[in-house]
Design a protein around this motif. Structure first.
Motif, short mmCIF file in Angstrom:
data_model
loop_
_atom_site.label_atom_id
_atom_site.label_comp_id
_atom_site.label_asym_id
_atom_site.label_seq_id
_atom_site.Cartn_x
_atom_site.Cartn_y
_atom_site.Cartn_z
N UNK A 40 1.08 -1.26 -0.05
CA UNK A 40 0.35 0.34 0.19
C UNK A 40 0.56 1.39 0.32
N UNK A 41 0.75 1.69 -1.03
CA UNK A 41 1.14 3.71 -0.69
C UNK A 41 0.48 3.82 -0.03
N UNK A 42 0.94 4.55 1.29
CA UNK A 42 0.85 5.31 2.24
C UNK A 42 1.70 6.11 3.39
N UNK A 43 1.19 6.37 4.23
CA UNK A 43 2.12 6.98 5.47
C UNK A 43 3.18 8.15 4.67
N UNK A 44 4.54 7.80 5.67
CA UNK A 44 5.49 8.77 4.72
C UNK A 44 6.14 8.51 3.79
N UNK A 45 6.05 7.04 3.49
CA UNK A 45 6.68 7.66 2.08
C UNK A 45 6.32 8.23 0.93
N UNK A 46 5.04 8.33 1.11
CA UNK A 46 3.94 8.87 0.51
C UNK A 46 3.79 10.71 0.14
N UNK A 47 4.30 10.72 0.95
CA UNK A 47 4.58 12.54 1.07
C UNK A 47 6.21 12.69 0.78
N UNK A 48 7.21 11.81 1.07
CA UNK A 48 8.00 12.49 0.46
C UNK A 48 8.08 11.82 -0.83
N UNK A 49 7.50 10.44 -1.41
CA UNK A 49 7.81 10.40 -2.92
C UNK A 49 6.52 12.12 -3.07
N UNK A 50 5.49 12.76 -2.86
CA UNK A 50 4.58 13.56 -3.61
C UNK A 50 6.26 15.38 -2.89
N UNK A 51 6.89 15.15 -2.46
CA UNK A 51 7.89 16.26 -2.16
C UNK A 51 8.61 16.29 -3.03
N UNK A 52 9.43 15.29 -3.76
CA UNK A 52 10.46 14.03 -4.39
C UNK A 52 10.42 15.06 -5.32
N UNK A 53 8.98 14.12 -6.05
CA UNK A 53 8.34 14.13 -7.50
C UNK A 53 8.21 15.56 -7.80
N UNK A 54 7.88 16.61 -6.55
CA UNK A 54 7.46 17.47 -6.78
C UNK A 54 8.82 18.49 -7.46
N UNK A 55 9.58 18.21 -6.53
CA UNK A 55 10.51 18.87 -7.09
C UNK A 55 11.47 19.00 -8.32
N UNK A 56 11.30 17.48 -8.26
CA UNK A 56 11.51 16.91 -9.39
C UNK A 56 10.86 17.66 -11.21
N UNK A 57 9.98 17.74 -10.66
CA UNK A 57 8.93 18.41 -11.80
C UNK A 57 8.77 19.35 -11.99
N UNK A 58 9.88 19.87 -10.85
CA UNK A 58 9.84 22.12 -10.80
C UNK A 58 11.29 21.97 -11.27
N UNK A 59 12.35 21.76 -12.25
CA UNK A 59 13.30 21.31 -12.45
C UNK A 59 14.72 21.27 -11.50
N UNK A 60 14.41 20.72 -10.36
CA UNK A 60 15.55 20.76 -9.30
C UNK A 60 17.09 19.92 -9.76
N UNK A 61 17.93 20.49 -9.36
CA UNK A 61 18.98 19.85 -10.18
C UNK A 61 20.07 19.42 -8.35
N UNK A 62 20.16 19.94 -7.09
CA UNK A 62 20.31 19.81 -6.31
C UNK A 62 20.01 18.11 -6.49
N UNK A 63 21.75 17.82 -6.48
CA UNK A 63 21.44 16.21 -5.81
C UNK A 63 21.44 15.71 -4.59
N UNK A 64 22.06 16.39 -4.16
CA UNK A 64 22.58 16.41 -2.45
C UNK A 64 20.25 16.45 -2.04
N UNK A 65 19.92 17.71 -2.20
CA UNK A 65 18.95 17.20 -2.23
C UNK A 65 17.53 16.05 -1.97
N UNK A 66 18.17 15.58 -3.58
CA UNK A 66 17.29 14.69 -4.08
C UNK A 66 17.92 12.99 -3.21
#
Lengths: 287, 120
Positions: free
Chosen positions: A120-146
């Motif tokens: 099940x896609x739930x809990x903290x994994x859901x939030x972490x993936x959502x944030x990660x995807x948001x940054x990647x969709x907005x062109x974030x290049x900082x690999x340390x952050x990713x």
């Protein structure tokens, strides 16, 4: 927007929208597969698995699989492959610093492979993936952050793995630990069958055959592990997916009823009300 | 009635000011004499109408509970604050309400950055 991001440490992230596509590949690294809309079908050996936005699939290094998209809506896939060294470093660092892994469920466990099934896609994994995807969709290049996000995706994946595998195995009434793990592996086959075929007429015999258990054995052990009978699990899953359709589409309720595998609208409405204390229409209006 | 000024003690006003302005990106609003007849610098926070008041004290008290800051994305803020040179006590940790990480300012005042997550 489609992108394939290969990080310097060989972690790979793919995001893209696909329709009617068949791909065959060998999975080089441990991967987590998600979809954000529609559903994607995976074949691993003789098993066919469908993932929806409420679930995800993990694939171990070297697993051969075929993925196919055959869906009325475009399918937005998102996947992460973790480089082996990154995984090893993560496991070492987590085991040494975090006492969560020292709890009884984690003792002496050095598996290099995870149960390849739907979670099940739930809990903290859901939030972490959502944030990660948001940054990647907005062109974030900082690999340390990713990589920080990827590290936390693994932390939250391990948490789900612990809940879905070890805690459920512990609930099974068997003395032998390896029996518990084997029964749970078969119960997970039943679970993935339900996840994949939730909108079909599923008979207990088919479910038992797929999971290599007798009907009685399946009924007894499924309830121990999931606190629900397979039928209750299926109803809950259908209602959960009905909620997504009510929220994200304009399909009439009657159509949703048949899309999620219910035969009778009135029993769907009754069950929906029992579970969520609201009617499907009111839920749609408030969503 | 509402909260308007949050007092922060420091033994080095200059350092504290550069912490708020350069590292946290806040703005100085001005100077006021509000408490103990002491002229103190007022910092504008990101919450409209809420200000931080910097009070000089020889030995800053570090036993007070942390000021809890809300964030939409704890990992992102943790990463940018850490890159800016802020000293965190720990890596972001999960709790039943979400994800949080604690850091301190040059005077030892503590701040807890929390991303509240609704899991249901």
């Amino acid at each position: 927007m489609e992108y394939l991001k290969i990080l310097k440490n060989n972690n790979v992230i793919y995001s893209g929208t696909r329709s009617h596509k068949l791909t065959q590949q060998s999975n080089t690294d441990f991967s987590i597969k998600f979809v954000f809309s529609g559903n994607e079908n995976y074949s691993i050996g003789r098993r066919n698995l469908s993932i929806y936005p409420d679930s995800f699939l993990i694939l171990n290094k070297g697993t051969n699989y075929t993925s196919a998209v055959d869906c009325t809506v475009p399918v937005h896939s998102f996947s992460i492959s973790f480089d082996e060294k990154f995984m090893d470093n993560f496991k070492n660092c987590w085991q040494l610093k975090d006492d969560t892994l020292l709890k009884p469920n984690y003792n002496n466990r050095q598996e290099s492979e995870f149960s390849e099934t739907i979670y099940p896609f739930k809990g903290d994994l859901f939030f972490n993936i959502k944030h990660l995807k948001y940054h990647l969709d907005h062109g974030v290049q900082d690999e340390m952050l990713i990589n920080e996000y990827l590290h936390h995706c693994l932390i939250s994946y391990f948490k789900i793995y612990n809940e879905e595998i070890f805690q459920k195995a512990e609930r099974l009434n068997f003395l032998n630990r390896s029996t518990k793990i084997e029964i749970l592996r078969r119960l997970n086959l039943a679970k993935e069958y339900l996840y994949t075929n939730y909108n079909q007429n599923i008979s207990l015999d088919d479910l038992a055959e797929y999971s290599c258990l007798s009907v009685n054995h399946l009924l007894r052990t499924f309830k121990q592990a999931f606190y629900l009978t397979p039928h209750q699990f299926l109803v809950q899953l259908r209602l959960q997916r009905a909620q997504v359709l009510l929220k994200n589409t304009d399909y009439p309720v009657n159509e949703i009823v048949s899309l999620i595998g219910f035969e009778c609208p009135s029993s769907f409405i009754r069950l929906f009300r029992e579970h969520f204390q609201t009617t499907p229409l009111k839920y749609r209006q408030s969503a | 009635m509402n909260i308007k000024y949050i007092p922060i003690y420091t033994d080095d006003v200059e350092k504290q000011l550069s912490f708020f302005t350069e590292k946290l990106g806040l703005e100085i609003s001005g100077c006021k004499n509000i408490l103990f007849g002491q002229e103190c610098t007022i910092i504008k926070t990101k919450n409209p109408g809420v200000f931080i008041m910097i009070l000089k004290q020889a030995h800053a008290n570090t036993n007070t509970p942390p000021i809890i800051l809300n964030t939409d994305d704890c990992l992102n803020d943790y990463h940018s604050l850490k890159t800016a040179g802020i000293n965190f006590y720990n890596e972001p940790e999960y709790s039943p309400i979400g994800l949080g990480a604690e850091f301190s300012d040059p005077s030892g005042n503590r701040y807890l950055l929390i991303e509240e997550r609704i899991y249901s």
